[in-house]
Design a protein around this motif. Sequence first.
Motif, short mmCIF file in Angstrom:
data_model
loop_
_atom_site.label_atom_id
_atom_site.label_comp_id
_atom_site.label_asym_id
_atom_site.label_seq_id
_atom_site.Cartn_x
_atom_site.Cartn_y
_atom_site.Cartn_z
N PRO A 267 0.81 -1.22 0.00
CA PRO A 267 0.00 0.00 0.00
C PRO A 267 0.84 1.27 0.00
O PRO A 267 0.32 2.34 0.27
N TYR A 268 2.12 1.16 -0.27
CA TYR A 268 3.00 2.32 -0.16
C TYR A 268 4.01 2.29 -1.31
O TYR A 268 4.15 1.28 -2.03
N LEU A 269 4.71 3.39 -1.50
CA LEU A 269 5.79 3.47 -2.48
C LEU A 269 7.09 3.75 -1.76
O LEU A 269 7.13 4.51 -0.79
N GLN A 270 8.16 3.13 -2.24
CA GLN A 270 9.47 3.40 -1.67
C GLN A 270 9.95 4.77 -2.13
O GLN A 270 9.42 5.36 -3.07
N ASP A 271 10.98 5.26 -1.46
CA ASP A 271 11.47 6.61 -1.76
C ASP A 271 11.92 6.74 -3.21
O ASP A 271 11.64 7.75 -3.87
N LYS A 272 12.62 5.74 -3.72
CA LYS A 272 13.11 5.84 -5.09
C LYS A 272 11.97 5.79 -6.10
O LYS A 272 12.05 6.39 -7.18
N GLU A 273 10.89 5.08 -5.74
CA GLU A 273 9.72 5.05 -6.62
C GLU A 273 8.99 6.38 -6.60
O GLU A 273 8.49 6.84 -7.63
N LYS A 274 8.95 7.01 -5.44
CA LYS A 274 8.36 8.35 -5.36
C LYS A 274 9.17 9.35 -6.18
O LYS A 274 8.60 10.26 -6.81
N LYS A 275 10.48 9.17 -6.17
CA LYS A 275 11.34 10.08 -6.93
C LYS A 275 11.06 9.97 -8.43
O LYS A 275 11.12 10.96 -9.16
N VAL A 276 10.77 8.75 -8.89
CA VAL A 276 10.43 8.57 -10.30
C VAL A 276 9.19 9.36 -10.65
O VAL A 276 9.14 10.05 -11.68
N LEU A 277 8.17 9.28 -9.79
CA LEU A 277 6.95 10.04 -10.03
C LEU A 277 7.22 11.54 -9.98
O LEU A 277 6.66 12.31 -10.77
N MET A 278 8.10 11.96 -9.07
CA MET A 278 8.42 13.38 -8.96
C MET A 278 9.20 13.88 -10.17
O MET A 278 9.28 15.08 -10.42
N ILE A 279 9.80 12.95 -10.90
CA ILE A 279 10.49 13.32 -12.14
C ILE A 279 9.51 13.31 -13.31
O ILE A 279 9.49 14.23 -14.13
N VAL A 280 8.70 12.25 -13.39
CA VAL A 280 7.81 12.06 -14.53
C VAL A 280 6.75 13.16 -14.61
O VAL A 280 6.49 13.72 -15.68
N ILE A 281 6.13 13.50 -13.48
CA ILE A 281 5.03 14.45 -13.50
C ILE A 281 5.48 15.85 -13.96
O ILE A 281 4.87 16.44 -14.87
N PRO A 282 6.56 16.44 -13.39
CA PRO A 282 7.01 17.74 -13.91
C PRO A 282 7.44 17.68 -15.38
O PRO A 282 7.21 18.64 -16.13
N LEU A 283 8.05 16.57 -15.79
CA LEU A 283 8.44 16.44 -17.19
C LEU A 283 7.23 16.42 -18.11
O LEU A 283 7.27 16.95 -19.22
N GLN A 284 6.15 15.80 -17.65
CA GLN A 284 4.92 15.80 -18.43
C GLN A 284 4.35 17.21 -18.54
O GLN A 284 3.78 17.59 -19.58
N VAL A 285 4.50 18.00 -17.49
CA VAL A 285 4.08 19.40 -17.54
C VAL A 285 4.87 20.14 -18.62
O VAL A 285 4.31 20.86 -19.45
N VAL A 286 6.19 19.95 -18.61
CA VAL A 286 7.05 20.60 -19.61
C VAL A 286 6.70 20.13 -21.01
O VAL A 286 6.63 20.92 -21.96
N ALA A 287 6.47 18.82 -21.17
CA ALA A 287 6.13 18.26 -22.48
C ALA A 287 4.85 18.86 -23.03
O ALA A 287 4.75 19.17 -24.22
N ASN A 288 3.86 19.04 -22.17
CA ASN A 288 2.59 19.60 -22.63
C ASN A 288 2.71 21.08 -22.96
O ASN A 288 2.08 21.56 -23.91
N ILE A 289 3.52 21.80 -22.20
CA ILE A 289 3.77 23.21 -22.53
C ILE A 289 4.45 23.30 -23.89
O ILE A 289 4.08 24.12 -24.75
N ALA A 290 5.44 22.44 -24.11
CA ALA A 290 6.14 22.43 -25.40
C ALA A 290 5.18 22.08 -26.53
O ALA A 290 5.26 22.67 -27.62
N GLN A 291 4.28 21.13 -26.29
CA GLN A 291 3.33 20.74 -27.33
C GLN A 291 2.41 21.90 -27.70
O GLN A 291 2.11 22.12 -28.88
#
Length: 436
Positions: A267-291
Amino acid sequence: MAFLKSFSFSLFFLLLFSFSSAEIRFTEIRSDARPIIPFDEFGFTPKGRLELNVSKVSFSDSNPDFDFSKVGFFLCTRDSWLHVLQQLDNADITCALQSDLVKQVLTFNALNGKNEYNKLYKQNDADQYTLVFANCLQQVKVSMNVRSAMYNLDGKSENRDYLSAGKTILPRVFYLFSLIYFVLAGIWIYVLYKKRLTVFRIHFFMLSVVILKALNLLCEAEDKSYIKRTGSAHGWDVLFYIFSFLKGITLFTLIVLIGTGWSFLKPYLQDKEKKVLMIVIPLQVVANIAQVVIDETGPYGQDWITWKQVFLLVDVVCCCAVLFPIVWSIKNLREAARTDGKAAVNLMKLTLFRQYYIVVICYIYFTRVVVYALETITSYKYLWTGVVAGELATLGFYMFTGFKFRPEAHNPYFVVDDEEEEAAAEALKLEDEFEL
């Protein structure tokens, strides 16, 4: 040579990456010294038309002796452009407007001292053309407002179709796929109700991904439909960008969560898995701005190439980042298999991680590489096939994910048969003997 390099560089990226559907465009050019400014690319039928309005034209140097026949707009196909480059390289011509391989639309000597000109150009040769502005006057900057509208006349009705010849059926394609996803969402809701005792939180997250995908396709269908009829999206492009942004974030998040076994195994995420989400979500924001910048400015924008490169880079990084949690899960299971005896054999046989890893890679490769290659090699009349191929691959990925991780009495990660168990045990035994 400086002119040639700038010319080829600008149009190279235009032809390599741009498959824009030409709508009515309003462009402001201010003190621009670029020798080439590419506008939209469009597939014409034998009843093609180009409406061009140029206003508020001014130059940084008002020398009346300038040859303004070397400043203007032309249409050029991809194949003919290669020959134009050769002509420039061989010094057969000094300006692309002089080539007999391009179709001159308007040269500025027609202005006769005025700062505004309207032109209706009939393009009866069916092919895919790029509208390009050329300024062969060295060190002279141009300012102007440009309104361009490219369209085809539809059959006997003579109705205007502002979508390129290869994309005119896209509204129907997007409507069809949105209907399919709404049906899938209804089926998924029924499954969740019937299996409500075995439903995990991630199943509701999967439902949200499907609904956002359906809404995204519906808005894109309306967007393309209005552009097809009127040349303007009438606000549907805003809704499309919103749902595209939400769909992108939720899809990448879902892949990460499934890859980590969240909700199914823990029911939880490890720290490194949380870091992946913290990378992916802002990058998706940048990708959509670029689009948004890419779609709304077009290749005539001076930073268009930069934004296109940012979008491609961010998309690749996101696709790679979501694979890490799956790899970590497989690695952890293999390490556990070395220490837990019989239980370790069962853990080793959680083949769904490996299956999902392969499917995610195939999905990313197909939608990013194969679809692009298909659009590149396909005739301009059939550019819609690339869109259909990409949507079919996405639909297949959604259905695979839903089927493999549907609510069941047993945990889907632990579904293994006797043959798999024996094979896994034998593999583990051989691996240990090899290490000894």
